[in-house]
Design a protein around this motif. Structure first.
Motif, PDB file in Angstrom:
ATOM      1  N   ALA A 215       0.836  -1.221   0.000  1.00 10.09           N
ATOM      2  CA  ALA A 215       0.000   0.000   0.000  1.00 10.09           C
ATOM      3  C   ALA A 215       0.871   1.273   0.000  1.00 10.09           C
ATOM      4  O   ALA A 215       0.685   2.143  -0.865  1.00 10.09           O
ATOM      5  N   PRO A 216       1.838   1.420   0.926  1.00 13.43           N
ATOM      6  CA  PRO A 216       2.696   2.621   0.878  1.00 13.43           C
ATOM      7  C   PRO A 216       3.527   2.688  -0.403  1.00 13.43           C
ATOM      8  O   PRO A 216       3.797   3.774  -0.922  1.00 13.43           O
TER       9      PRO A 216
ATOM     10  N   ALA B 144       1.373   4.086  -2.995  1.00 13.28           N
ATOM     11  CA  ALA B 144       1.165   5.532  -2.751  1.00 13.28           C
ATOM     12  C   ALA B 144       2.399   6.317  -3.207  1.00 13.28           C
ATOM     13  O   ALA B 144       2.282   7.442  -3.701  1.00 13.28           O
TER      14      ALA B 144
ATOM     15  N   VAL C 163      -4.346   5.779  -2.399  1.00 13.17           N
ATOM     16  CA  VAL C 163      -4.490   4.406  -1.889  1.00 13.17           C
ATOM     17  C   VAL C 163      -5.324   4.398  -0.605  1.00 13.17           C
ATOM     18  O   VAL C 163      -5.077   5.187   0.316  1.00 13.17           O
ATOM     19  N   ARG C 164      -6.300   3.502  -0.559  1.00  8.32           N
ATOM     20  CA  ARG C 164      -7.109   3.286   0.644  1.00  8.32           C
ATOM     21  C   ARG C 164      -6.885   1.859   1.112  1.00  8.32           C
ATOM     22  O   ARG C 164      -6.545   0.982   0.328  1.00  8.32           O
ATOM     23  N   TRP C 165      -7.102   1.618   2.411  1.00  8.81           N
ATOM     24  CA  TRP C 165      -6.929   0.256   2.916  1.00  8.81           C
ATOM     25  C   TRP C 165      -8.196  -0.230   3.609  1.00  8.81           C
ATOM     26  O   TRP C 165      -8.986   0.551   4.122  1.00  8.81           O
TER      27      TRP C 165
ATOM     28  N   VAL D 211      -1.723   6.770   3.045  1.00  8.48           N
ATOM     29  CA  VAL D 211      -2.667   5.666   2.819  1.00  8.48           C
ATOM     30  C   VAL D 211      -3.726   5.712   3.927  1.00  8.48           C
ATOM     31  O   VAL D 211      -3.405   5.556   5.107  1.00  8.48           O
TER      32      VAL D 211
ATOM     33  N   LEU E  74       1.120   3.952   7.679  1.00  9.09           N
ATOM     34  CA  LEU E  74       0.216   4.116   6.525  1.00  9.09           C
ATOM     35  C   LEU E  74      -0.172   5.585   6.366  1.00  9.09           C
ATOM     36  O   LEU E  74      -0.154   6.132   5.252  1.00  9.09           O
TER      37      LEU E  74
END
Ligand SMILES: NC(=O)c1ccc[n+]([C@@H]2O[C@H](COP(=O)([O-])OP(=O)(O)OC[C@H]3O[C@@H](n4cnc5c(N)ncnc54)[C@H](OP(=O)(O)O)[C@@H]3O)[C@@H](O)[C@H]2O)c1
Length: 275
Positions: A18-19, A22, A28-30, A49, A44
């Motif tokens: 995720a990072p 980004a 980016v969403r989690w 994120v 994050l």
């Protein structure tokens, strides 16, 4: 061009990718089943994120970094999480069958990182570039390749006839087993009297020089040692010495040595005149 990604699963792979995504300029969403610890939340947030916000427009691509056994359930989970949306759907599994998600109406793909992830929030190196095997429906595979390149990664294009179980087994042979053998070598060095530091140095030097050699001459030609020379009495001596501290490892050693002995004719010329 893809702008927004939801990473499902903040396990070792999801929370590390995720990072990284980004850093390539993506929004980016989690999402994760369980709450995340404060340290990972900070990591994050620092990378930009953020948690999935159902009031925001749906992401264009969903990256499912979830266990292989859970992947068939992902379209159903998404339908509840993002009602009415049909994002590109991508997973990170090496072994998932091509028929996975055949009922999903959107495009889907595989984006399998060829990298070991052992901790959540693992920093991904810039060099060598992170390598992925990418394949699937053209639209989703193209988007996955684009994500990889934007983050300065590299991709291999999966053949249409990919045999995932065999491909994944090869990943295990190339990465997980050598790491295990390295850990076993460290223990054996220590049992032989080296200090922990010396054991690490010896193991790292041998593995690094073997990899460097294999890069030049090929892995077959980089196989050296008593098994490649057919020195059976030495192998038996080694197995006895190992058995004194670790009988299971001794059995693994004997099996590997016997396999190399049987196949040494097939190994390339590098097996000659080595250590
Ligand atoms: N690790 C590697 O080196 C590596 C490399 C390449 C590809 N992969 C692939 O990447 C995928 C993820 O692997 P990983 O190593 O990141 O696994 P992991 O660290 O074990 O993380 C698993 C993730 O799945 C979630 N999860 C587990 N069971 C769930 C359930 N019943 N419902 C909802 N969420 C659930 C976990 O959530 P909680 O936090 O709530 O437990 C966690 O976010 C796998 O398909 C794996 O084959 C792994």
């Amino acid at each position: 061009m893809i702008r927004s990604v939801l990473v499902m699963g903040m396990g070792r792979v999801g929370s590390s990718l995720a990072p990284w995504l980004a850093s390539g300029g993506l929004e980016v969403r989690w999402w994760n089943r369980s709450p995340l610890d404060a340290e990972l939340l900070d990591l994050l947030a620092l990378a930009g994120v953020l948690p999935l916000d159902p009031t925001e427009p749906a992401p264009e691509l969903v990256l499912a970094a979830l266990p292989e056994a859970l992947l068939p359930a992902v379209p159903g989970m998404l339908a509840k999480m993002l009602p009415g949306a049909l994002p590109l759907l991508v997973h990170t599994s090496g072994g998932a069958a091509p028929e996975l998600w055949s009922d999903y109406r959107g495009a889907k793909a595989r984006m399998h990182p060829l990298l070991p992830f052992t901790a959540r929030g693992q920093h991904l190196p810039e060099q060598p570039p992170v390598l992925f095997l990418v394949g699937g429906d053209e639209m989703a595979a193209r988007a996955a390749r684009e994500l990889v390149l934007r983050c300065n990664g590299r991709h291999l294009d999966a053949p249409v006839q990919l045999q995932p179980a065999l491909y994944h087994a090869a990943c295990v042979l190339a990465c997980n087993f050598p790491a295990f053998l390295g850990a076993s070598a460290q223990s054996a060095f220590q049992a032989a009297g080296l200090t922990p530091h010396q054991s690490t140095e010896a193991t790292t030097a041998l593995m690094a020089s073997m990899l460097e050699l294999a890069g030049r001459v090929g892995f077959g030609a980089a196989v050296s040692g008593p098994a490649s020379r057919g020195e059976t009495p030495i192998l038996q001596q080694h197995a006895r010495a190992l058995a004194a501290t670790d009988a299971e490892l001794a059995a693994v050693y004997e099996l590997l040595a016997a396999t190399i002995l049987r196949r040494r004719e097939l190994l390339l010329d590098g097996a000659k005149g080595n250590q």
